[in-house]
Motif scaffolding. Structure first.
Motif, short mmCIF file in Angstrom:
data_model
loop_
_atom_site.label_atom_id
_atom_site.label_comp_id
_atom_site.label_asym_id
_atom_site.label_seq_id
_atom_site.Cartn_x
_atom_site.Cartn_y
_atom_site.Cartn_z
N LEU A 149 0.84 -1.19 0.00
CA LEU A 149 0.00 0.00 0.00
C LEU A 149 0.88 1.25 0.00
O LEU A 149 1.93 1.25 0.65
CB LEU A 149 -0.85 0.04 1.26
N PRO A 150 0.47 2.30 -0.67
CA PRO A 150 1.24 3.55 -0.59
C PRO A 150 1.45 4.01 0.85
O PRO A 150 2.52 4.47 1.21
CB PRO A 150 0.37 4.54 -1.37
N ASP A 151 0.40 3.82 1.69
CA ASP A 151 0.53 4.18 3.11
C ASP A 151 1.70 3.44 3.74
O ASP A 151 2.46 3.98 4.54
CB ASP A 151 -0.74 3.80 3.88
N GLN A 152 1.83 2.16 3.38
CA GLN A 152 2.87 1.35 4.00
C GLN A 152 4.24 1.81 3.54
O GLN A 152 5.20 1.81 4.32
CB GLN A 152 2.64 -0.12 3.67
N ILE A 153 4.35 2.19 2.29
CA ILE A 153 5.63 2.68 1.78
C ILE A 153 6.01 3.96 2.53
O ILE A 153 7.16 4.15 2.92
CB ILE A 153 5.56 2.95 0.27
N PHE A 154 5.00 4.79 2.77
CA PHE A 154 5.24 6.01 3.52
C PHE A 154 5.75 5.70 4.92
O PHE A 154 6.70 6.31 5.42
CB PHE A 154 3.94 6.82 3.58
N ILE A 155 5.09 4.72 5.56
CA ILE A 155 5.50 4.34 6.92
C ILE A 155 6.94 3.89 6.92
O ILE A 155 7.72 4.28 7.79
CB ILE A 155 4.59 3.22 7.46
N LEU A 156 7.31 3.07 5.94
CA LEU A 156 8.69 2.59 5.87
C LEU A 156 9.67 3.74 5.73
O LEU A 156 10.69 3.80 6.42
CB LEU A 156 8.86 1.66 4.67
N ALA A 157 9.32 4.65 4.82
CA ALA A 157 10.21 5.78 4.59
C ALA A 157 10.35 6.61 5.85
O ALA A 157 11.46 7.00 6.25
CB ALA A 157 9.67 6.63 3.43
N LEU A 158 9.23 6.89 6.50
CA LEU A 158 9.26 7.71 7.70
C LEU A 158 10.04 7.02 8.82
O LEU A 158 10.82 7.65 9.54
CB LEU A 158 7.83 8.01 8.16
N ALA A 159 9.83 5.70 8.93
CA ALA A 159 10.55 4.96 9.97
C ALA A 159 12.05 5.08 9.72
O ALA A 159 12.83 5.28 10.65
CB ALA A 159 10.12 3.50 9.98
N LEU A 160 12.43 4.96 8.47
CA LEU A 160 13.85 5.08 8.14
C LEU A 160 14.40 6.45 8.52
O LEU A 160 15.47 6.56 9.14
CB LEU A 160 14.03 4.83 6.63
N VAL A 161 13.64 7.48 8.17
CA VAL A 161 14.07 8.85 8.51
C VAL A 161 14.24 9.00 10.01
O VAL A 161 15.25 9.53 10.49
CB VAL A 161 13.03 9.87 7.99
N VAL A 162 13.26 8.48 10.76
CA VAL A 162 13.32 8.59 12.22
C VAL A 162 14.56 7.89 12.76
O VAL A 162 15.27 8.42 13.61
CB VAL A 162 12.04 7.99 12.85
N VAL A 163 14.82 6.69 12.25
CA VAL A 163 15.97 5.93 12.76
C VAL A 163 17.27 6.66 12.44
O VAL A 163 18.16 6.76 13.28
CB VAL A 163 15.97 4.51 12.16
N VAL A 164 17.36 7.20 11.24
CA VAL A 164 18.58 7.92 10.87
C VAL A 164 18.77 9.14 11.77
O VAL A 164 19.86 9.40 12.28
CB VAL A 164 18.53 8.33 9.38
N CYS A 165 17.68 9.89 12.00
CA CYS A 165 17.78 11.06 12.89
C CYS A 165 18.20 10.63 14.28
O CYS A 165 19.03 11.27 14.93
CB CYS A 165 16.43 11.78 12.97
N LEU A 166 17.60 9.54 14.75
CA LEU A 166 17.92 9.06 16.10
C LEU A 166 19.40 8.68 16.18
O LEU A 166 20.08 8.99 17.15
CB LEU A 166 17.05 7.86 16.41
N HIS A 167 19.88 8.03 15.14
CA HIS A 167 21.28 7.65 15.11
C HIS A 167 22.16 8.88 15.18
O HIS A 167 23.15 8.92 15.93
CB HIS A 167 21.58 6.86 13.83
#
Lengths: 298, 418, 316
Positions: A149-167
């Motif tokens: 789902l496009p929503d799911q792709i968005f979630i993945l992308a956002l999760a990645l961004v969050v993890v990178v920022c956290l790192h």
């Protein structure tokens, strides 16, 4: 089949990873298993619901089923849940820490707190399900045989961004470095002048915020209900321990592995055993590396 | 040791106080209830508990039991067998209920029958526990009844409908509990006799955040239709994931999905091609009267699993308690089948009809109870059978597509089981 | 009236004693050996199902159900659980604290899923019924049977308690304590920590299997829904609230926590009208959570903390 299973696994894994990060750090820094963490997911999801109730989820933007309002809701929920986590620590765990309580006492106080938090949600919103949006998306075929789902792709992308920022935060900011120092060795960190109370506070706030995001993502796909966090609790712990507590990379990899194990296993065995898969993977990893994939050797 | 003794004494005195108060007079007559008010079943229990409340209200407005008002004592089993057994034992021993209703999950109903109902010889009528062995193997000594047909009825009716519609290559996704496996077993047996083809069976354990894995596995068998057996909350997740992953709209559902929670959860516009099965409430004035009473009192529709059967369970219980010569277990047990006697005067739902029934009972005349689910007649095992119906969603409303009458059901049973 | 209350209390006490045996087993593993076993329901299930499969009346669709005598079922349940615990212990004993917890938890989940899915042996989701209750022919009323079973349980609990107390004051028990307090020192003295831990793990789990067999022969029915994680949490709460490292604490904890669970349900029915039953039930769970937190806040070491045992040479 296998491509779809991998895609599904990564998606489930991303949500678990976000929740597992908080569990991992609480385990390593505060040295106790916080069974109330799953309720932070639930609270995050419902707090976002409150925001959405006022602002609406927004007209669907682009291929997604929601507008920018949901993102704002998620940010709001992250902030509020961070504060809720801090408050719970203040009310319950800090008192126990001060009395020199055994970590296991804290675990059960957390269990009690989880019961309270979950049922307050029930009292306010009831047992039934709620939805951020009533749209039903159709998946897009990314690769032959792999649909998301496009929503799911968005979630993945956002999760990645969050993890990178956290790192980035953990590596480059003072508080981040202090957290990592405490995760490695509390006495040494204190000797170096790290303010324990500040680190503890930040750990709770970050845990709560990440949990809230995980909760919102879980609630988006596709519904919220009071047990949404509780149903993920064991997966969160399996992921955190599998990856090695105190490690951000570990929690993320752990989450992904848990998600993949659940989805890939169905290719071979009956779905009736699916919920045991994360633990079997965990057992295998622990047999070979008792401290988890990225954990510190005791 | 002091602490232990103090706690034990406190507990005992507390319970003694309750027990004393309970023992004062013959009135009110207490009826017990055990339901999963919290836990994973809670979303569907809410309406069931409301239905119970409505039944008690009607019973009291219509004259109560043996001249006394009825007090309903409802305990939560939290979905955990030990808690449910403790609650049932409390109701039977401390509150001295002559009969009780409960529960939903067979994992809780089973131990209650084995450790409370059968040994203490107290009548138990469940609205919702469909596991067939409970009545078929005689374990309850005849004290366990249910106002809901076992899964066999629904499964056979479903098979008949799917073959009638020419659904081929059916994937079956079913909840991995006794209810789901019971339904699956009977459905497969029926489909084997009636023609029709099962492409793949995928069980799912409930309370998971996502079912994409199960859905993907089912889709890999390239099915042309789906039979989904489960409960609304997880069913919403499964159906949404099924549709968004490109699954067919040829979806058959079981009775629990016949609720607006499910319809709204998936989205009314997406469910128009689905159909579902349910045990029929024989259309008629008594069923309508119940529906109206429920809607008036609770400002919400009366559709949902267990709502009608719970009302009937309590009405049957109260009527039986009036017919019985006294309020002991054996007497009530024998009276249960006399709420529906061939040639008896028909009595229906609602306080006025209940009052009429009491007058007939007092005059020693036989009655024939027509409940919220239609005529209630218990067979030798304590089960009911009944017609079935096919439902669907049209313009955002749940409507009945067609009814499978009792005669058709009986013919169906013959065809499958011979 | 009064006999009813008495009858209920007898039944209640039976459940408490069965839970007490579970807690005693856990106390041996955690309180005395420091093993964080979160897979209690797994061992409980093995004991319960072994007993059920061996003693239930034969039925054509099941592989098991041998209709053997009660005592055989009990002994076999303990043996089966001991064996399983030995295997599981070999795999997991060397894991540290929380990791052992999650590993044992996962094993318990897997055991429950096997019970749920392996229908020909375990009855699957339908469970196994008509498990004979011991001497049910002699004690044929509910009260007399429950009373007899209570005496049986009381005797068993007393025997287990006495045996545990003796074991823990024996040389073996002292080594166990030494390992828990300061493993390096104990190992330096030539004691194999892993061996002792494994033995304690197996012994504790055997008690849990015994509890499972007793539960099943008391109720007469078993299904996979008896073995959900909530029970593990409850038994842990019992040990922590009662006082770990302390057998009396274990039993008192079982009484306390189960009383909280049961009495809160009774209180809600008295205080909340049935029309608000759903909210009342939510409040009951909130009450349970709050009580648990309060007990732990005011008595973090449990109602009965561990008795500090100091060598009589300490002041030399």
């Amino acid at each position: 089949m296998i491509g779809q299973a991998i895609a599904d696994g990564i998606l489930t894994g991303a949500i678990i990873a976000l929740g597992a990060i908080g569990v991992s750090f609480t385990l390593q820094i505060m040295r106790f298993a916080n069974f109330a963490h799953s309720e932070l997911l639930t609270w995050g999801a419902y707090l976002a619901l409150v925001f959405v109730a006022f602002a609406g989820p927004g007209t669907p933007t682009g291929p997604f089923s929601f507008g920018w309002q949901l993102i704002a809701a998620a940010a709001f929920a992250a902030l509020m849940t961070g504060l809720v986590a801090w408050a719970v620590d203040d009310l319950v765990f800090r008192n126990l820490r001060r009395r020199g309580a055994h970590p296991l006492t804290m675990v059960f106080a957390a269990f009690g707190a989880a019961l309270v938090m979950r049922n307050v949600v029930v009292l306010i919103w009831g047992h039934g399900s709620h939805y951020y949006t009533r749209e039903l998306q159709m998946s897009v075929e990314l690769l032959p045989g792999v649909r998301m789902l496009p929503d799911q792709i968005f979630i993945l992308a956002l999760a990645l961004v969050v993890v990178v920022c956290l790192h980035g935060f953990l590596t480059y900011s003072r508080t981040g470095m202090a957290m990592r120092a405490m995760a490695e060795s509390p006495p040494l960190a204190q000797v170096c002048g790290v303010e324990v109370d500040a680190v503890v506070r930040w750990t709770w706030i970050l845990s709560g915020a990440l949990a809230a995001l995980a909760g919102v993502f879980a609630g988006l796909t596709p519904q919220l209900h009071p047990e949404i966090g509780f149903n993920l609790l064991l997966a969160l712990f399996a992921a955190a321990i599998l990856g090695g507590t105190g490690s951000l990379v570990g929690a993320v990899i752990g989450g992904l592995l848990v998600g993949l194990a659940e989805n890939l296993s169905l290719l071979f065995i009956s779905a009736g055993y699916k919920t045991a898969m994360p633990f079997l993977v965990l057992l295998l990893v622990l047999l070979v590396r008792p401290q988890g994939l990225f954990g510190e050797k005791a | 040791m002091h602490v232990t003794i103090r706690i034990a004494v406190a507990l005992a005195s507390g319970l003694l106080a309750f027990g004393e108060a309970a023992a004062q007079a013959a009135c009110p007559v207490k009826i017990g209830g055990v339901l999963p008010l919290t836990g994973s079943m809670a979303p569907i229990t809410k309406k069931i508990a409301q239905s119970a409340e409505l039944a008690i209200e009607h019973i009291n407005q219509g004259g109560g039991v043996k001249g006394c008002p009825v007090q309903f004592i409802l305990r939560d089993d939290q979905g955990q067998p030990t808690v449910g057994v403790d609650a049932a034992k409390y109701l039977v021993e401390v509150e001295r209920v002559p009969a009780f209703t409960g529960t939903i999950s067979s994992g809780v109903t089973g131990p209650i029958i084995a450790s409370v109902t059968a040994p203490s010889k107290v009548v138990q009528i469940t609205c919702c526990s469909t596991a067939s062995p409970f009545t078929l193997d005689g374990r309850s000594g005849g004290y366990f009844f249910r106002t809901i047909p076992t899964s066999k009825t629904q499964a056979y009716a479903t098979a008949s409908e799917t073959t009638k519609r020419g659904l081929k290559k059916t994937a079956i996704i079913y909840v991995n509990t006794d209810f789901g496996t019971d339904m699956l077993r009977f459905y497969k047996a029926a489909v084997g006799k009636l023609g029709g083809e099962v492409a793949i069976e995928v069980p799912y354990n409930d309370n998971q955040p996502s079912y994409r894995a199960e859905v993907s596995k089912a889709l890999a068998a390239k099915p042309e239709s789906l039979l989904l057996i489960g409960f609304p909350k997880d069913a919403v997740t499964i159906v949404r994931e099924w549709l968004s992953l490109g699954g067919t709209k040829n979806i058959a559902l079981n009775n629990s999905m016949r609720t607006m929670d499910f319809v709204n959860g998936v989205g009314a516009k997406f469910v128009e091609d689905f159909f579902g099965m349910d045990n029929a409430q024989v259309a008629g004035p008594h069923v309508d009267a119940f529906n109206k009473a429920f809607e008036d009192k609770f400002k919400t529709d009366s559709k949902g699993p267990g709502v009608h059967t719970q009302y009937d369970a309590l009405m049957v219980m109260a009527l039986a308690m009036n017919i019985a010569k006294d309020l002991t277990g054996p007497s009530i047990k024998d009276a249960v089948r006399r709420v529906h006697v061939a040639g008896g005067a028909p009595v229906g739902t609602g306080p006025a009809e209940y009052k009429k029934a009491l007058e007939l009972i007092r005059a020693g005349k036989p009655i024939k109870y027509f409940g919220a689910t239609g005529p209630i007649e218990f067979d030798a095992n304590g089960d009911v059978t009944g017609p079935a119906l096919v439902w669907k969603v049209k313009d955002g409303q749940i409507v009945t597509d067609r009814v499978i009458t009792i005669e058709e059901m009986q013919a169906l049973f013959k065809r499958i089981e011979n | 009236m009064l006999t009813g209350v008495f009858s209920y209390l007898v039944f209640f006490a039976c459940i408490v004693l069965i839970l007490g045996i579970l807690t005693l087993g856990l106390n041996l593993q955690w309180g005395f050996t420091g093993l964080f076993n979160a897979g209690i329901v797994g061992f409980y299930a093995i004991g319960a199902y072994t007993h059920a499969i061996l003693t239930a009346a034969p039925q054509p669709q099941y592989l098991g159900n041998f209709g053997l005598p009660w005592l055989v079922g009990i002994v076999a349940a303990m043996a089966a659980t001991a064996f399983a615990a030995w295997l599981i212990g070999l795999l997991t004993i060397r894991l540290r604290g929380d990791y052992l917890a999650i590993a044992t938890f996962g094993i318990a989940v897997s055991i429950q899923l096997v019970a749920l899915n392996w229908e020909p042996l375990t009855g699957g989701s339908q469970g196994l019924s008509r498990i004979p209750k011991p001497l049910a022919g002699v004690f044929d009323t509910p009260l007399s049977f429950n009373l007899w079973f209570l005496c049986l349980l009381a005797a068993l609990v007393a025997a287990v308690y006495a045996a545990l107390e003796r074991i823990l004051r024996s040389p073996w028990g002292r080594v166990l304590k030494a390992i828990r307090e300061d493993e390096t020192a104990a190992v330096a003295l030539g004691k194999s920590a892993r061996g002792f831990r494994l033995e304690a793990f197996v012994l504790g789990s055997t008690l849990m299997g015994l509890a499972g067999a007793l539960y099943v022969s008391f109720i007469g029915f078993v299904s996979p829904f008896d073995f959900l994680p909530i029970l593990t949490f409850q038994v842990w709460a019992m040990l922590i609230a009662g006082g770990s490292g302390n057998n009396r604490g274990a039993l008192i904890g079982a009484l306390l926590v189960w009383t909280i669970w049961s009495a809160s349900g009774i209180a809600v029915t008295k205080l909340v009208p049935p029309s608000h039953a759903a909210q009342g039930a939510a409040i009951q769970v909130i009450l349970i959570g709050l009580l648990l937190i309060l007990v732990l806040l005011y008595r973090p070491r449990g109602l009965i903390g561990e008795a500090a045992v100091v060598s009589r040479h300490a002041d030399d």
